[in-house]
Design a protein around this motif. Sequence first.
Motif, PDB file in Angstrom:
ATOM      1  N   HIS A 170      29.028  45.986  46.920  1.00 44.13           N
ATOM      2  CA  HIS A 170      29.073  44.643  47.334  1.00 44.13           C
ATOM      3  C   HIS A 170      30.208  44.188  48.273  1.00 44.13           C
ATOM      4  N   GLY A 171      29.932  43.431  49.413  1.00 38.33           N
ATOM      5  CA  GLY A 171      30.846  42.941  49.844  1.00 38.33           C
ATOM      6  C   GLY A 171      31.832  42.007  49.491  1.00 38.33           C
ATOM      7  N   ALA A 172      31.506  41.378  48.315  1.00 38.62           N
ATOM      8  CA  ALA A 172      32.441  40.419  47.734  1.00 38.62           C
ATOM      9  C   ALA A 172      33.161  40.994  46.523  1.00 38.62           C
ATOM     10  N   SER A 173      34.526  40.970  46.600  1.00 35.78           N
ATOM     11  CA  SER A 173      35.359  41.592  45.698  1.00 35.78           C
ATOM     12  C   SER A 173      35.010  40.675  44.526  1.00 35.78           C
ATOM     13  N   GLY A 174      35.015  41.599  43.282  1.00 36.63           N
ATOM     14  CA  GLY A 174      34.457  40.988  41.804  1.00 36.63           C
ATOM     15  C   GLY A 174      33.231  41.022  41.679  1.00 36.63           C
ATOM     16  N   ALA A 175      32.159  41.430  42.656  1.00 35.43           N
ATOM     17  CA  ALA A 175      30.843  41.226  42.292  1.00 35.43           C
ATOM     18  C   ALA A 175      30.623  42.187  40.995  1.00 35.43           C
ATOM     19  N   PRO A 176      31.004  43.544  40.930  1.00 35.24           N
ATOM     20  CA  PRO A 176      30.702  44.413  39.788  1.00 35.24           C
ATOM     21  C   PRO A 176      31.097  44.163  38.499  1.00 35.24           C
ATOM     22  N   TYR A 177      32.149  43.374  38.546  1.00 35.80           N
ATOM     23  CA  TYR A 177      32.688  42.793  37.295  1.00 35.80           C
ATOM     24  C   TYR A 177      31.815  41.593  36.829  1.00 35.80           C
ATOM     25  N   ARG A 178      31.524  40.833  37.639  1.00 40.05           N
ATOM     26  CA  ARG A 178      30.512  39.724  37.427  1.00 40.05           C
ATOM     27  C   ARG A 178      29.402  40.223  36.737  1.00 40.05           C
ATOM     28  N   LEU A 179      28.764  41.093  37.450  1.00 33.78           N
ATOM     29  CA  LEU A 179      27.569  41.664  36.901  1.00 33.78           C
ATOM     30  C   LEU A 179      27.657  42.367  35.497  1.00 33.78           C
ATOM     31  N   ALA A 180      28.814  43.264  35.422  1.00 32.93           N
ATOM     32  CA  ALA A 180      29.044  43.854  34.055  1.00 32.93           C
ATOM     33  C   ALA A 180      29.313  42.548  32.741  1.00 32.93           C
ATOM     34  N   THR A 181      29.851  41.749  33.159  1.00 33.69           N
ATOM     35  CA  THR A 181      30.421  40.821  32.026  1.00 33.69           C
ATOM     36  C   THR A 181      29.506  39.285  32.022  1.00 33.69           C
ATOM     37  N   SER A 182      28.628  39.240  32.790  1.00 35.32           N
ATOM     38  CA  SER A 182      27.889  38.001  32.823  1.00 35.32           C
ATOM     39  C   SER A 182      26.651  37.772  31.760  1.00 35.32           C
ATOM     40  N   GLY A 183      26.320  39.004  31.139  1.00 39.67           N
ATOM     41  CA  GLY A 183      25.290  39.124  30.319  1.00 39.67           C
ATOM     42  C   GLY A 183      24.054  38.829  30.902  1.00 39.67           C
ATOM     43  N   ASP A 198      33.541  47.411  46.002  1.00 43.24           N
ATOM     44  CA  ASP A 198      33.298  45.713  46.182  1.00 43.24           C
ATOM     45  C   ASP A 198      34.460  45.160  47.089  1.00 43.24           C
ATOM     46  N   GLY A 199      34.135  44.740  47.917  1.00 39.48           N
ATOM     47  CA  GLY A 199      35.026  44.058  49.170  1.00 39.48           C
ATOM     48  C   GLY A 199      36.081  45.024  49.377  1.00 39.48           C
ATOM     49  N   THR A 200      37.294  44.230  49.297  1.00 37.35           N
ATOM     50  CA  THR A 200      38.731  45.043  49.593  1.00 37.35           C
ATOM     51  C   THR A 200      39.407  45.491  48.383  1.00 37.35           C
ATOM     52  N   HIS A 201      38.452  45.322  47.219  1.00 31.82           N
ATOM     53  CA  HIS A 201      39.225  45.425  46.009  1.00 31.82           C
ATOM     54  C   HIS A 201      39.237  46.891  45.319  1.00 31.82           C
ATOM     55  N   GLN A 202      38.096  47.554  44.837  1.00 32.55           N
ATOM     56  CA  GLN A 202      38.203  48.521  44.156  1.00 32.55           C
ATOM     57  C   GLN A 202      37.073  49.592  44.567  1.00 32.55           C
ATOM     58  N   HIS A 203      37.412  51.030  44.488  1.00 33.04           N
ATOM     59  CA  HIS A 203      36.075  52.115  44.542  1.00 33.04           C
ATOM     60  C   HIS A 203      36.547  53.367  43.655  1.00 33.04           C
ATOM     61  N   PRO A 204      36.445  53.031  42.333  1.00 31.24           N
ATOM     62  CA  PRO A 204      37.098  53.960  41.405  1.00 31.24           C
ATOM     63  C   PRO A 204      36.675  55.320  41.509  1.00 31.24           C
ATOM     64  N   THR A 205      35.326  55.719  42.001  1.00 32.18           N
ATOM     65  CA  THR A 205      34.732  57.055  41.909  1.00 32.18           C
ATOM     66  C   THR A 205      35.280  57.649  43.274  1.00 32.18           C
ATOM     67  N   GLN A 206      35.656  56.838  44.339  1.00 34.25           N
ATOM     68  CA  GLN A 206      36.335  57.453  45.377  1.00 34.25           C
ATOM     69  C   GLN A 206      37.638  57.993  44.871  1.00 34.25           C
ATOM     70  N   ALA A 207      38.430  57.327  44.200  1.00 36.96           N
ATOM     71  CA  ALA A 207      39.875  57.554  43.605  1.00 36.96           C
ATOM     72  C   ALA A 207      39.514  58.859  42.646  1.00 36.96           C
ATOM     73  N   SER A 212      41.701  48.005  52.576  1.00 37.50           N
ATOM     74  CA  SER A 212      41.217  49.309  51.913  1.00 37.50           C
ATOM     75  C   SER A 212      41.205  49.287  50.445  1.00 37.50           C
ATOM     76  N   ARG A 213      39.785  49.210  49.906  1.00 39.01           N
ATOM     77  CA  ARG A 213      39.757  49.267  48.435  1.00 39.01           C
ATOM     78  C   ARG A 213      39.916  50.739  48.088  1.00 39.01           C
ATOM     79  N   VAL A 214      39.822  51.735  48.964  1.00 36.41           N
ATOM     80  CA  VAL A 214      40.242  52.998  48.626  1.00 36.41           C
ATOM     81  C   VAL A 214      41.931  53.299  48.147  1.00 36.41           C
ATOM     82  N   ALA A 215      42.590  52.639  49.073  1.00 35.90           N
ATOM     83  CA  ALA A 215      44.016  52.464  48.633  1.00 35.90           C
ATOM     84  C   ALA A 215      44.497  51.993  47.650  1.00 35.90           C
ATOM     85  N   ARG A 216      43.783  50.804  47.253  1.00 39.38           N
ATOM     86  CA  ARG A 216      43.976  50.095  45.754  1.00 39.38           C
ATOM     87  C   ARG A 216      43.748  51.039  44.779  1.00 39.38           C
ATOM     88  N   SER A 217      42.565  51.533  44.904  1.00 42.00           N
ATOM     89  CA  SER A 217      42.232  52.381  43.754  1.00 42.00           C
ATOM     90  C   SER A 217      43.133  53.674  43.599  1.00 42.00           C
TER      91      SER A 217
END
Length: 325
Positions: A106-119, A130-139, A175-180
Amino acid sequence: MMRHLISAADLTRDEAVLILDTAEEMARVADRPIKKLPTLRGRTVVNLFFEDSTRTRISFEAAEKRLSADVINFTAKGSSVSKGESLKDTAQTLEAMGVDAVVIRHGASGAPYRLATSGWIDAAVINAGDGTHQHPTQALLDAFTMRRRLVGKDAGIGQDLAGKRITIVGDILHSRVARSNVDLLHTLGAEVTLVAPPTLVPVGVETWPCEISYDLDTTLPKSDAVMMLRVQRERMNAAFFPTEREYSRRYGLDGDRMARMPEHAVVMHPGPMVRGMEITAEVADSDRCTVVEQVANGVSIRMAVLYLLLGGNEPAVTNTRTEEK
């Protein structure tokens, strides 16, 4: 394992090493005549991509199909999202279909977290960027590639990257890749140095578990792996450096610079590469460049993540031949 994979920072050292070790088992499946396991037969996985992607989407799809999952590919273009449907409505539609896992970009940072915790949905959520936030499987696939190259396939089992010196170069800001990678490599014991123009270094980077440098030439001789990042023009709304030629001269990796690296050091790139800007063709096509390996390793890592989140307690790979029904 945890229920979701949202951020590389969520993983402990033992969890990260477990994923890397499981990926080694999954990589052996690629050498079989029939490249399939029955692990996720009867499970449904949705690839929910709101942003364009080639490598990540195809890699996840290959991983899901090799684990015998039922796969649904969803892209925002041509769907009800283009008519204004919200993430919540899309999630509830998927929930009604009874999906077991959602891989979301998703282009918005935090969208996967919202999906996981929203119920909104009762399924495992895997963040595919997600946006410029995270890409854990790339890391994870980057760490897997480093461990294989710097430690060894068999010698690396159970090992982390303690003491390895990793340099990440380029557009850190977007870069979400750099952060991750900074999060995961720190967890695995590596020493990370970020190299970028001052304009492409994020505010607050001094709180990250890494060093900062603005001089590429001084960091290369002491690097075990150098990761080049693409300049993400599509996320830029201003001029962050004078010209492409100036950027390439200061922060591009060419043959002369590669020669200053230790003999065992490798060159990495998450892709897609812009040849002639952050990396020259000479470097990209050299034996020291791991770009093609990273793509192959991405399938193994994503198989490992899906297996650990959804697969239960059975062994990841058995020695008996698996036949497709």
